[in-house]
Scaffold this motif. Structure first.
Motif, PDB file in Angstrom:
ATOM      1  N   GLU A 269     -22.977 -84.285 -11.095  1.00  0.00           N
ATOM      2  CA  GLU A 269     -22.267 -85.556 -10.978  1.00  0.00           C
ATOM      3  C   GLU A 269     -20.983 -85.400 -10.175  1.00  0.00           C
ATOM      4  N   SER A 270     -20.345 -84.251 -10.287  1.00  0.00           N
ATOM      5  CA  SER A 270     -19.102 -84.018  -9.562  1.00  0.00           C
ATOM      6  C   SER A 270     -19.331 -83.753  -8.077  1.00  0.00           C
ATOM      7  N   ARG A 271     -20.603 -83.502  -7.697  1.00  0.00           N
ATOM      8  CA  ARG A 271     -20.998 -83.179  -6.330  1.00  0.00           C
ATOM      9  C   ARG A 271     -20.473 -81.812  -5.894  1.00  0.00           C
ATOM     10  N   GLN A 272     -19.917 -81.039  -6.813  1.00  0.00           N
ATOM     11  CA  GLN A 272     -19.365 -79.728  -6.472  1.00  0.00           C
ATOM     12  C   GLN A 272     -20.356 -78.599  -6.731  1.00  0.00           C
ATOM     13  N   TYR A 273     -21.417 -78.875  -7.486  1.00  0.00           N
ATOM     14  CA  TYR A 273     -22.375 -77.835  -7.848  1.00  0.00           C
ATOM     15  C   TYR A 273     -23.785 -78.318  -7.529  1.00  0.00           C
ATOM     16  N   ALA A 274     -24.618 -77.365  -7.117  1.00  0.00           N
ATOM     17  CA  ALA A 274     -26.017 -77.674  -6.840  1.00  0.00           C
ATOM     18  C   ALA A 274     -26.868 -76.477  -7.230  1.00  0.00           C
ATOM     19  N   LYS A 275     -28.056 -76.747  -7.682  1.00  0.00           N
ATOM     20  CA  LYS A 275     -28.986 -75.684  -8.059  1.00  0.00           C
ATOM     21  C   LYS A 275     -30.358 -76.030  -7.485  1.00  0.00           C
ATOM     22  N   ARG A 276     -30.983 -75.060  -6.839  1.00  0.00           N
ATOM     23  CA  ARG A 276     -32.314 -75.271  -6.280  1.00  0.00           C
ATOM     24  C   ARG A 276     -33.353 -74.575  -7.143  1.00  0.00           C
ATOM     25  N   TYR A 277     -34.295 -75.341  -7.676  1.00  0.00           N
ATOM     26  CA  TYR A 277     -35.391 -74.826  -8.493  1.00  0.00           C
ATOM     27  C   TYR A 277     -36.640 -74.657  -7.629  1.00  0.00           C
ATOM     28  N   ALA A 278     -37.294 -73.519  -7.751  1.00  0.00           N
ATOM     29  CA  ALA A 278     -38.606 -73.329  -7.138  1.00  0.00           C
ATOM     30  C   ALA A 278     -39.657 -73.755  -8.156  1.00  0.00           C
ATOM     31  N   VAL A 279     -40.505 -74.705  -7.795  1.00  0.00           N
ATOM     32  CA  VAL A 279     -41.592 -75.144  -8.667  1.00  0.00           C
ATOM     33  C   VAL A 279     -42.817 -74.321  -8.293  1.00  0.00           C
ATOM     34  N   THR A 280     -43.230 -73.418  -9.177  1.00  0.00           N
ATOM     35  CA  THR A 280     -44.306 -72.477  -8.882  1.00  0.00           C
ATOM     36  C   THR A 280     -45.560 -72.811  -9.677  1.00  0.00           C
ATOM     37  N   GLN A 281     -46.684 -72.243  -9.256  1.00  0.00           N
ATOM     38  CA  GLN A 281     -47.938 -72.472  -9.965  1.00  0.00           C
ATOM     39  C   GLN A 281     -48.645 -71.150 -10.241  1.00  0.00           C
ATOM     40  N   VAL A 282     -49.336 -71.106 -11.374  1.00  0.00           N
ATOM     41  CA  VAL A 282     -50.178 -69.972 -11.746  1.00  0.00           C
ATOM     42  C   VAL A 282     -51.574 -70.526 -11.973  1.00  0.00           C
ATOM     43  N   GLU A 283     -52.533 -70.104 -11.144  1.00  0.00           N
ATOM     44  CA  GLU A 283     -53.874 -70.682 -11.205  1.00  0.00           C
ATOM     45  C   GLU A 283     -54.863 -69.833 -11.989  1.00  0.00           C
ATOM     46  N   GLY A 284     -54.625 -68.548 -12.090  1.00  0.00           N
ATOM     47  CA  GLY A 284     -55.569 -67.685 -12.797  1.00  0.00           C
ATOM     48  C   GLY A 284     -54.865 -66.504 -13.422  1.00  0.00           C
ATOM     49  N   PHE A 285     -55.579 -65.766 -14.259  1.00  0.00           N
ATOM     50  CA  PHE A 285     -55.016 -64.599 -14.939  1.00  0.00           C
ATOM     51  C   PHE A 285     -55.534 -63.341 -14.247  1.00  0.00           C
ATOM     52  N   PRO A 286     -54.636 -62.497 -13.712  1.00  0.00           N
ATOM     53  CA  PRO A 286     -55.085 -61.270 -13.035  1.00  0.00           C
ATOM     54  C   PRO A 286     -55.833 -60.357 -13.993  1.00  0.00           C
ATOM     55  N   GLU A 287     -56.826 -59.665 -13.475  1.00  0.00           N
ATOM     56  CA  GLU A 287     -57.582 -58.726 -14.302  1.00  0.00           C
ATOM     57  C   GLU A 287     -56.939 -57.344 -14.308  1.00  0.00           C
ATOM     58  N   THR A 288     -56.086 -57.067 -13.320  1.00  0.00           N
ATOM     59  CA  THR A 288     -55.427 -55.771 -13.219  1.00  0.00           C
ATOM     60  C   THR A 288     -53.969 -55.969 -12.843  1.00  0.00           C
ATOM     61  N   PHE A 289     -53.092 -55.176 -13.437  1.00  0.00           N
ATOM     62  CA  PHE A 289     -51.665 -55.199 -13.130  1.00  0.00           C
ATOM     63  C   PHE A 289     -51.274 -53.837 -12.582  1.00  0.00           C
ATOM     64  N   GLY A 290     -50.950 -53.795 -11.288  1.00  0.00           N
ATOM     65  CA  GLY A 290     -50.638 -52.530 -10.633  1.00  0.00           C
ATOM     66  C   GLY A 290     -49.158 -52.259 -10.488  1.00  0.00           C
ATOM     67  N   PHE A 291     -48.308 -53.261 -10.773  1.00  0.00           N
ATOM     68  CA  PHE A 291     -46.847 -53.125 -10.725  1.00  0.00           C
ATOM     69  C   PHE A 291     -46.347 -52.686  -9.352  1.00  0.00           C
ATOM     70  N   GLU A 292     -47.003 -53.194  -8.310  1.00  0.00           N
ATOM     71  CA  GLU A 292     -46.586 -52.891  -6.946  1.00  0.00           C
ATOM     72  C   GLU A 292     -45.459 -53.816  -6.475  1.00  0.00           C
ATOM     73  N   THR A 293     -45.472 -55.061  -6.950  1.00  0.00           N
ATOM     74  CA  THR A 293     -44.513 -56.052  -6.481  1.00  0.00           C
ATOM     75  C   THR A 293     -43.448 -56.315  -7.539  1.00  0.00           C
ATOM     76  N   TRP A 294     -42.182 -56.267  -7.123  1.00  0.00           N
ATOM     77  CA  TRP A 294     -41.054 -56.523  -8.011  1.00  0.00           C
ATOM     78  C   TRP A 294     -40.140 -57.555  -7.351  1.00  0.00           C
ATOM     79  N   VAL A 295     -39.606 -58.459  -8.147  1.00  0.00           N
ATOM     80  CA  VAL A 295     -38.751 -59.517  -7.612  1.00  0.00           C
ATOM     81  C   VAL A 295     -37.490 -59.647  -8.461  1.00  0.00           C
ATOM     82  N   ARG A 296     -36.476 -60.244  -7.853  1.00  0.00           N
ATOM     83  CA  ARG A 296     -35.233 -60.540  -8.574  1.00  0.00           C
ATOM     84  C   ARG A 296     -35.315 -61.956  -9.122  1.00  0.00           C
TER      85      ARG A 296
END
Length: 363
Positions: free
Chosen positions: A91-118
């Motif tokens: 409301e003050s116009r001094q702050y803004a936050k950007r949300y990423a709207v993501t989707q998950v379509e299926g459940f992986p059968e294997t987790f290799g832990f190759e990809t890491w994100v912040r």
């Protein structure tokens, strides 16, 4: 009387605009999601779209933001699991936050832990991610407890490592920060844990057992077996108890398990730290036994699912997308209670989930 009215008007005029820029609720068209709703976190939203549903171009039925704030939908030109962005301006116009709207379509059968994100903009820790499915970890709570944005990722309880020639997940039990939040919270020990589910930063310190949300939608089949590789090393320091005292004779073990549970209408949509052991919604559990844990050498493990939970398994409820599943790995078996043996180290890699298909069953 006139003076009182003037004073009240002055107070109203001088009230600062709301600085918050949060999404409070987001509703898509009916029957477009496999779950009861979306999951809203600090700066992103997780959706589980139904079969052949295109949420990227879908209308938003309702979106509630902080009082006085405004929002804008921003397309994502790239083809990935981020559908679009929503930018909320306070409301003050001094702050803004950007949300990423993501989707998950299926459940992986294997987790290799190759990809890491912040997952947090202002902190350097990382969590593993398999395709669009994000793991959460004790790093989320540790970032709040330490309140040290500059702490490097390798100093958190969960981090990326190498194992058998490829990337893997390493979880460590560490000495905690002690008294935080002005002495309101005491964390003598901090274990490394990672799980499928979510995290509520608002209750991360005041109610840690309710800040972890266990479970993601699962409808692939009837889980039968969880397999993977681990390497466990017990710490050499004295065991730390929740009150901060030390016990040199108490041993500590890691933990690896998976749980299938029902999350239909009228029930809790997640399991939490205070009921993941005995919730009546649990259908099946696959868990490593403490007496089977081998320390000091790489181990390939197979954990069968035991359908002895309070809730019976139903193929119809599986097909109707009423079930959720979580996988949990922890360097200390009682780490959620802020206890454990500093130095405990658990490396996990190549987790695989095997399940029985409906067409191949006798049902």
């Amino acid at each position: 009387m006139m003076a009182a009215v003037a004073l009240l008007a002055s107070c109203i005029r001088e009230e600062a605009p709301n600085p918050e820029a949060d999404i409070l609720s987001l509703i898509f068209p009916e029957n477009s999601l496999r779950t009861g709703g979306v999951e809203i976190y600090n700066d992103y939203v997780v959706t589980y779209p139904g079969t052949e549903v295109n949420l990227r171009d879908s209308a938003i039925v309702r979106l509630d933001v902080s009082p006085g704030a405004t929002w804008e939908r921003i397309p994502n030109p790239q083809t990935n699991d981020t559908l679009f962005y929503i930018e909320v301006t306070s409301e003050s116009r001094q702050y803004a936050k950007r949300y990423a709207v993501t989707q998950v379509e299926g459940f992986p059968e294997t987790f290799g832990f190759e990809t890491w994100v912040r997952p947090a903009t202002h902190f350097l820790y990382e969590n593993p991610k398999e395709g669009p499915l994000q793991w959460y970890s004790s790093n989320n709570g540790a970032a709040i407890a330490w309140s040290s944005p500059g702490k490097p990722a390798e100093e958190y309880p969960v981090r990326k490592t190498r194992f058998n020639g490829s990337a893997a997940m390493e979880l460590r039990t560490m000495i905690g920060p002690g008294n935080i939040a002005g002495g309101l919270v005491f964390i003598p020990c901090m274990a490394g844990s990672a799980y499928l589910g979510g995290f509520n930063a608002l209750t991360g310190l005041t109610n840690p057992l309710r800040s972890t949300f266990f479970g993601v939608p699962f409808d692939g089949g009837k889980p039968a077996l969880l397999t993977g590789h681990y390497l466990f090393k017990e710490g050499t320091e004295n065991y730390i108890l929740p009150d901060g005292s030390r016990d040199g004779t108490k041993h500590d073990r890691c933990d690896i398990y998976a749980i299938l549970f029902k999350a239909g209408e009228g029930q809790e949509q997640f399991l939490y730290g205070d009921n993941i052991g005995d919730s009546p919604q649990i259908i099946a559990r696959a868990q490593i036994r403490e007496e089977d844990i081998v320390a000091g050498q790489p181990v390939f493990f197979e954990l069968p699912f035991h359908y002895t939970g309070p809730t019976p398994f139903s193929w119809e409820e599986l097909k109707n997308q009423r079930y959720k599943l979580t996988i949990v790995c922890a360097s200390s078996s009682r780490g959620q209670f802020y206890e454990g043996r500093p130095g405990n180290t658990l490396i996990v890699d190549d987790l695989s989930l095997y399940y029985e298909l409906y067409e191949l069953s006798d049902h």
